[in-house]
Design a protein around this motif. Structure first.
Motif, PDB file in Angstrom:
ATOM      1  N   ASN A   1       0.990  -1.127  -0.006  1.00 30.45           N
ATOM      2  CA  ASN A   1       0.005  -0.150   0.084  1.00 30.45           C
ATOM      3  C   ASN A   1       0.437   1.264  -0.462  1.00 30.45           C
ATOM      4  N   PRO A   2       1.456   0.927  -1.248  1.00 29.52           N
ATOM      5  CA  PRO A   2       2.448   2.497  -0.931  1.00 29.52           C
ATOM      6  C   PRO A   2       1.698   4.277  -0.698  1.00 29.52           C
ATOM      7  N   LEU A   3       2.661   4.752  -0.282  1.00 28.93           N
ATOM      8  CA  LEU A   3       2.210   6.453   0.174  1.00 28.93           C
ATOM      9  C   LEU A   3       3.153   7.222  -0.718  1.00 28.93           C
ATOM     10  N   SER A   4       2.595   8.731  -0.977  1.00 27.00           N
ATOM     11  CA  SER A   4       3.643   9.508  -0.945  1.00 27.00           C
ATOM     12  C   SER A   4       3.331  10.291   0.727  1.00 27.00           C
ATOM     13  N   HIS A   5       5.481  10.905   0.506  1.00 26.00           N
ATOM     14  CA  HIS A   5       5.645  11.308   1.646  1.00 26.00           C
ATOM     15  C   HIS A   5       5.370  12.433   2.045  1.00 26.00           C
ATOM     16  N   VAL A   6       4.596  13.362   1.320  1.00 25.35           N
ATOM     17  CA  VAL A   6       3.986  14.272   1.787  1.00 25.35           C
ATOM     18  C   VAL A   6       2.809  13.602   2.068  1.00 25.35           C
ATOM     19  N   ASP A   7       1.861  12.460   2.404  1.00 27.20           N
ATOM     20  CA  ASP A   7       0.467  12.746   2.738  1.00 27.20           C
ATOM     21  C   ASP A   7       0.982  12.136   3.964  1.00 27.20           C
ATOM     22  N   LEU A   8       2.372  11.283   4.339  1.00 24.63           N
ATOM     23  CA  LEU A   8       2.679  10.569   5.662  1.00 24.63           C
ATOM     24  C   LEU A   8       3.431  11.747   6.655  1.00 24.63           C
ATOM     25  N   ALA A   9       3.940  13.032   5.943  1.00 22.33           N
ATOM     26  CA  ALA A   9       4.436  14.299   6.819  1.00 22.33           C
ATOM     27  C   ALA A   9       3.017  14.559   6.751  1.00 22.33           C
ATOM     28  N   LYS A  10       2.049  14.766   6.135  1.00 19.69           N
ATOM     29  CA  LYS A  10       0.584  15.828   6.227  1.00 19.69           C
ATOM     30  C   LYS A  10       0.854  14.515   8.152  1.00 19.69           C
ATOM     31  N   CYS A  11       0.373  13.615   7.908  1.00 18.23           N
ATOM     32  CA  CYS A  11       0.102  13.032   9.222  1.00 18.23           C
ATOM     33  C   CYS A  11       0.424  13.064  10.457  1.00 18.23           C
ATOM     34  N   MET A  12       2.347  13.280  10.181  1.00 21.18           N
ATOM     35  CA  MET A  12       3.204  13.448  11.432  1.00 21.18           C
ATOM     36  C   MET A  12       3.179  14.659  11.873  1.00 21.18           C
ATOM     37  N   VAL A  13       2.967  15.663  11.131  1.00 20.71           N
ATOM     38  CA  VAL A  13       2.069  17.172  11.731  1.00 20.71           C
ATOM     39  C   VAL A  13       0.712  16.546  12.561  1.00 20.71           C
ATOM     40  N   ASP A  14       0.063  15.933  11.925  1.00 23.16           N
ATOM     41  CA  ASP A  14      -1.483  15.866  12.525  1.00 23.16           C
ATOM     42  C   ASP A  14      -1.315  15.359  13.813  1.00 23.16           C
ATOM     43  N   ALA A  15      -0.726  13.692  13.898  1.00 24.95           N
ATOM     44  CA  ALA A  15      -0.812  13.273  15.084  1.00 24.95           C
ATOM     45  C   ALA A  15       0.206  14.432  16.236  1.00 24.95           C
ATOM     46  N   LEU A  16       0.606  15.751  16.401  1.00 27.24           N
ATOM     47  CA  LEU A  16       1.666  15.888  17.280  1.00 27.24           C
ATOM     48  C   LEU A  16       0.251  16.601  18.316  1.00 27.24           C
ATOM     49  N   THR A  17      -0.781  16.941  17.944  1.00 30.29           N
ATOM     50  CA  THR A  17      -1.814  16.925  18.859  1.00 30.29           C
ATOM     51  C   THR A  17      -3.617  15.905  18.253  1.00 30.29           C
ATOM     52  N   ASN A  18      -2.915  15.280  17.312  1.00 24.24           N
ATOM     53  CA  ASN A  18      -4.518  14.353  17.579  1.00 24.24           C
ATOM     54  C   ASN A  18      -4.068  13.027  18.806  1.00 24.24           C
ATOM     55  N   PRO A  19      -5.356  13.075  18.970  1.00 23.09           N
ATOM     56  CA  PRO A  19      -5.939  12.743  20.389  1.00 23.09           C
ATOM     57  C   PRO A  19      -6.181  10.563  20.037  1.00 23.09           C
ATOM     58  N   LYS A  20      -6.348  10.038  18.304  1.00 22.29           N
ATOM     59  CA  LYS A  20      -6.852   8.970  18.137  1.00 22.29           C
ATOM     60  C   LYS A  20      -5.549   8.544  17.276  1.00 22.29           C
ATOM     61  N   SER A  21      -4.161   9.201  17.229  1.00 19.44           N
ATOM     62  CA  SER A  21      -2.710   8.530  17.154  1.00 19.44           C
ATOM     63  C   SER A  21      -2.177   9.028  18.290  1.00 19.44           C
ATOM     64  N   ALA A  22      -2.974   8.916  19.478  1.00 21.82           N
ATOM     65  CA  ALA A  22      -1.653   9.415  20.835  1.00 21.82           C
ATOM     66  C   ALA A  22      -1.524   7.167  21.240  1.00 21.82           C
ATOM     67  N   ASN A  23      -0.088   7.886  21.212  1.00 19.16           N
ATOM     68  CA  ASN A  23       0.446   6.517  21.400  1.00 19.16           C
ATOM     69  C   ASN A  23       0.044   5.557  21.111  1.00 19.16           C
ATOM     70  N   LYS A  24       0.175   5.560  19.315  1.00 18.54           N
ATOM     71  CA  LYS A  24       0.224   4.345  19.187  1.00 18.54           C
ATOM     72  C   LYS A  24       1.054   3.889  17.986  1.00 18.54           C
ATOM     73  N   SER A  25       1.500   2.876  17.464  1.00 20.84           N
ATOM     74  CA  SER A  25       2.484   2.158  16.124  1.00 20.84           C
ATOM     75  C   SER A  25       1.771   1.808  14.972  1.00 20.84           C
ATOM     76  N   LEU A  26       1.440   2.607  13.903  1.00 22.35           N
ATOM     77  CA  LEU A  26       0.467   2.780  12.717  1.00 22.35           C
ATOM     78  C   LEU A  26       1.793   2.508  11.740  1.00 22.35           C
ATOM     79  N   GLU A  27       0.541   1.627  11.308  1.00 23.17           N
ATOM     80  CA  GLU A  27       1.200   0.529   9.878  1.00 23.17           C
ATOM     81  C   GLU A  27      -0.196   1.145   9.029  1.00 23.17           C
ATOM     82  N   ILE A  28       1.250   1.896   8.238  1.00 24.54           N
ATOM     83  CA  ILE A  28      -0.139   3.422   7.315  1.00 24.54           C
ATOM     84  C   ILE A  28       0.326   3.273   5.848  1.00 24.54           C
TER      85      ILE A  28
END
Length: 308
Positions: free
Chosen positions: A183-210
């Motif tokens: 399931n390949p992805l764009s590095h830009v989309d990965l970066a968007k998720c990384m920045v969102d995870a700074l404040t997103n409680p849904k991703s807190a303390n999780k290891s996410l296959e993306i």
């Protein structure tokens, strides 16, 4: 939020830094004196740069003071390998140093990138170092999100596209099997998720296959590239994983990866993209959109190189 980006001059790290700046975060970047900062574009003027090395803890202290969150996007480069650095140095010792200094300075969140398939079953130096870095972060007492991507478009642009263009009307892919899924992805989309995870409680303390929205085989990818390039190729056959491993063992000097590394990363992967989309709520780029842009870009670069 005050953020320190490690790997800010790389593909993923630079995008994360730019997105964080655009969202109003105060961004610092740890760089070497020789680092090329061009990928940061206009965001350079809004980023505070600190020179340092993740293997030198004392150089991390000034950059880490007053930081709320740490984004880590690092990988061992061919240049570093030539200088004698190992995966354990960068992806384990380096991460251990970052976590130690982060704890000392009261950092509250760490965002880290490894790879899908990394775990206690890993056998290679690359994946074991990544696994141990994950464990260091999970056991640090600091909030975290660990991203484990399944194939990156950028890697395809570097390897798959130019090789399909060079091989022409081929049916056999000599660099591995054509049947394994990803399931390949764009590095830009990965970066968007990384920045969102700074404040997103849904991703807190999780290891996410993306991964991205398209689950494709390597053969699907190769045929999409060939079609976009106008090449009458149909990749229906490849070299099995076992055959490739034996080939690498027989001629290790001809391969960038070791046999153990191939065992770890060349695996059938089918991810739940809907779960990732539910967490982050962004529209991910499709493989077809990437191929339409990548093929002409690589063609132009190859033509320019041949004209020299």
């Amino acid at each position: 939020m005050n953020i320190l980006v490690i790997g800010a001059t790389g593909d993923v790290g630079s995008e994360a830094a730019k997105i964080a700046v655009a969202k109003g975060h105060k961004v610092r970047a740890l760089v070497r004196s020789t680092s090329n900062r061009d990928k940061l574009g206009e965001a350079k003027s809004k980023i505070e740069f600190f020179e340092g090395d993740i293997l030198d803890k004392t150089s991390l202290e000034p950059a880490m003071k007053g930081i709320d969150a740490l984004i880590i996007s690092i990988r061992l480069t061919p240049g570093e390998i030539k200088k004698g650095r190992k995966y354990e140095d960068v992806e384990l010792t380096g991460v251990n140093n970052l976590v130690e200094v982060a704890k000392k300075n009261g950092v509250k969140k760490i965002i880290h990138v490894t790879a899908v398939g990394v775990g206690p079953q890993s056998v290679s130096d690359m994946y074991m170092a990544k696994h141990q870095s994950e464990e260091t972060i999970r056991n640090s007492g600091i909030g975290y999100t660990i991203f484990k991507p399944s194939g990156m478009f950028k890697d395809f642009q570097f390897f798959h596209v130019p090789n399909v263009l060079k091989m022409g009307e081929a049916a056999k892919w000599p660099f591995g099997p054509v049947t394994f899924h990803m399931n390949p992805l764009s590095h830009v989309d990965l970066a968007k998720c990384m920045v969102d995870a700074l404040t997103n409680p849904k991703s807190a303390n999780k290891s996410l296959e993306i991964g991205g929205p398209d689950c494709i085989t390597q053969g699907d990818l190769l045929n999409m590239i060939a079609k976009e390039a106008g090449i009458k190729a149909n990749y229906t056959e490849g070299v099995s994983k076992e055959q490739l491993i034996e080939m690498v063992k027989a001629n290790p000097q001809k391969s960038f990866f070791t046999a153990e590394q191939i065992k770890d990363f060349m695996n059938d992967t089918i991810l739940d993209h809907k779960g990732i989309k539910d967490i982050f709520g962004i529209e991910f780029q499709h493989v077809s959109d990437f191929v339409k842009k990548a093929v002409p870009a690589v063609k132009a670069a190859m033509a320019k190189q041949q004209g020299k």
